[in-house]
Design an enzyme around this catalytic site. Structure first.
Site, PDB file in Angstrom:
ATOM      1  N   SER A 157       6.133  78.724  47.621  1.00 30.13           N
ATOM      2  CA  SER A 157       6.557  78.909  47.394  1.00 30.13           C
ATOM      3  C   SER A 157       7.309  77.273  47.061  1.00 30.13           C
ATOM      4  O   SER A 157       7.147  76.238  48.606  1.00 30.13           O
ATOM      5  CB  SER A 157       7.691  79.741  48.357  1.00 30.13           C
ATOM      6  OG  SER A 157       9.516  79.149  47.389  1.00 30.13           O
ATOM      7  N   TYR A 170      12.213  83.798  55.084  1.00 25.31           N
ATOM      8  CA  TYR A 170      10.709  83.491  53.676  1.00 25.31           C
ATOM      9  C   TYR A 170      10.547  82.146  54.339  1.00 25.31           C
ATOM     10  O   TYR A 170       9.851  81.660  53.888  1.00 25.31           O
ATOM     11  CB  TYR A 170      11.592  83.815  53.319  1.00 25.31           C
ATOM     12  CG  TYR A 170      10.484  84.127  51.439  1.00 25.31           C
ATOM     13  CD1 TYR A 170      10.167  84.320  51.283  1.00 25.31           C
ATOM     14  CD2 TYR A 170      11.387  82.964  51.173  1.00 25.31           C
ATOM     15  CE1 TYR A 170       9.292  84.431  50.244  1.00 25.31           C
ATOM     16  CE2 TYR A 170      10.626  83.061  49.660  1.00 25.31           C
ATOM     17  CZ  TYR A 170       9.415  83.749  49.298  1.00 25.31           C
ATOM     18  OH  TYR A 170       8.677  83.580  48.210  1.00 25.31           O
TER      19      TYR A 170
END
Length: 274
Positions: A157, A170
């Site tokens: 990501s 995250y």
């Protein structure tokens, strides 16, 4: 191509697109997801289009469960050639209310701050994103040993490059995914197994839709900030990841490429903000 591709998180927006794309290239695709109905919907779409696919309910945090699914895939399709580790996500218990420290955060008990992030929620996010790569890789990579043209593609990501506010677990977990991708690539390089990752920028998915748009469909303040920081000024389309996926998985096109994480982000990682 006739290869067998195993995709975790295959019921999601991005990985369902990867699965359909690979099936369109002639691969047999095993779609793994804890949400079996979502994976089956994708598998049915693939088979209706003439491709070969099957959905499997699978918990990527349960190695025994993965091993049982592996046995079924061996029986249905044969050994895994391509593994896409796409399962991942955040947890609301790890999302802070404020982007930066605000006086009084340390004593708050009616909203989430850095100081009261749920420890179990933090563990879950790390497990889902990092162990969700480790365990499927442990189970499926033995299929690749001694065979040519096999590779692993992890889904990292933009958070791995630039941690986003409010989602510390995250962001840290995705940074770990990119790091682990490099480790795996080195560990298996002499076996000819390539391991790379793709790092999507901002795409609208089922998981983040509520953060990006209000109930009436108008953009949230967070969306406005994201688009101001994305030089191309828009969200990505899932189809815009497919060229990178194809390149990284095709040994004829990227046979000397391993251990990298490729950003597909509309320029987000290149923009300094000034």
């Amino acid at each position: 191509m006739g290869k067998v591709a195993v995709v975790t998180g295959a019921g999601g927006v991005l990985c369902s697109g990867f699965s359909e794309f690979l099936a369109g290239k002639g691969m047999k695709v095993a779609l793994l997801d804890l949400n079996e109905a979502a994976a089956k919907k994708v598998a049915d779409k693939i088979t209706a289009s003439g491709g070969t696919a099957k959905a499997y309910k699978c918990n990527v945090l349960d190695k025994t469960d993965i091993e049982e699914v592996h046995k079924r895939i061996l029986s249905d399709f044969g050994k895994c050639d391509i593994l896409i580790n796409g399962a991942g996500g955040n947890n609301p218990k790890c999302t802070t209310a404020h982007e930066e420290y605000v006086k009084g955060d340390e004593s708050a008990d009616d909203f989430l701050t850095f100081f009261n992030i749920d420890e179990k929620g933090f563990d879950f996010v790390f497990d889902l994103n990092l162990k969700g790569v480790l365990l499927p890789s442990q189970v499926f990579m033995p299929d690749m040993l001694g065979r040519k043209g096999c590779s692993v593609l992890n889904v990292s990501s933009m958070n791995a490059y630039r941690p986003l506010t409010k989602i510390p677990a995250y962001s840290a977990a995705k940074a770990a995914v990119s790091n682990f991708t490099s480790w795996l690539a080195v560990h298996f390089a002499k076996e000819g197994i390539r391991v790379n990752a793709i790092a999507p920028g901002f795409f609208v998915t089922n998981q983040n839709k509520a953060l990006l748009f209000n109930e009436d469909g108008t953009p949230t303040p967070r969306t406005e900030k994201i688009l101001r920081s994305t030089p191309m000024g828009r969200f990505g389309e899932a189809s815009e990841l497919l060229g990178t996926v194809e390149w990284l998985l095709d040994e004829d096109k990227s046979g000397f490429v391993t251990g990298i994480t490729v950003p597909v982000d509309g320029g987000f990682s290149a923009y300094s903000g000034v």
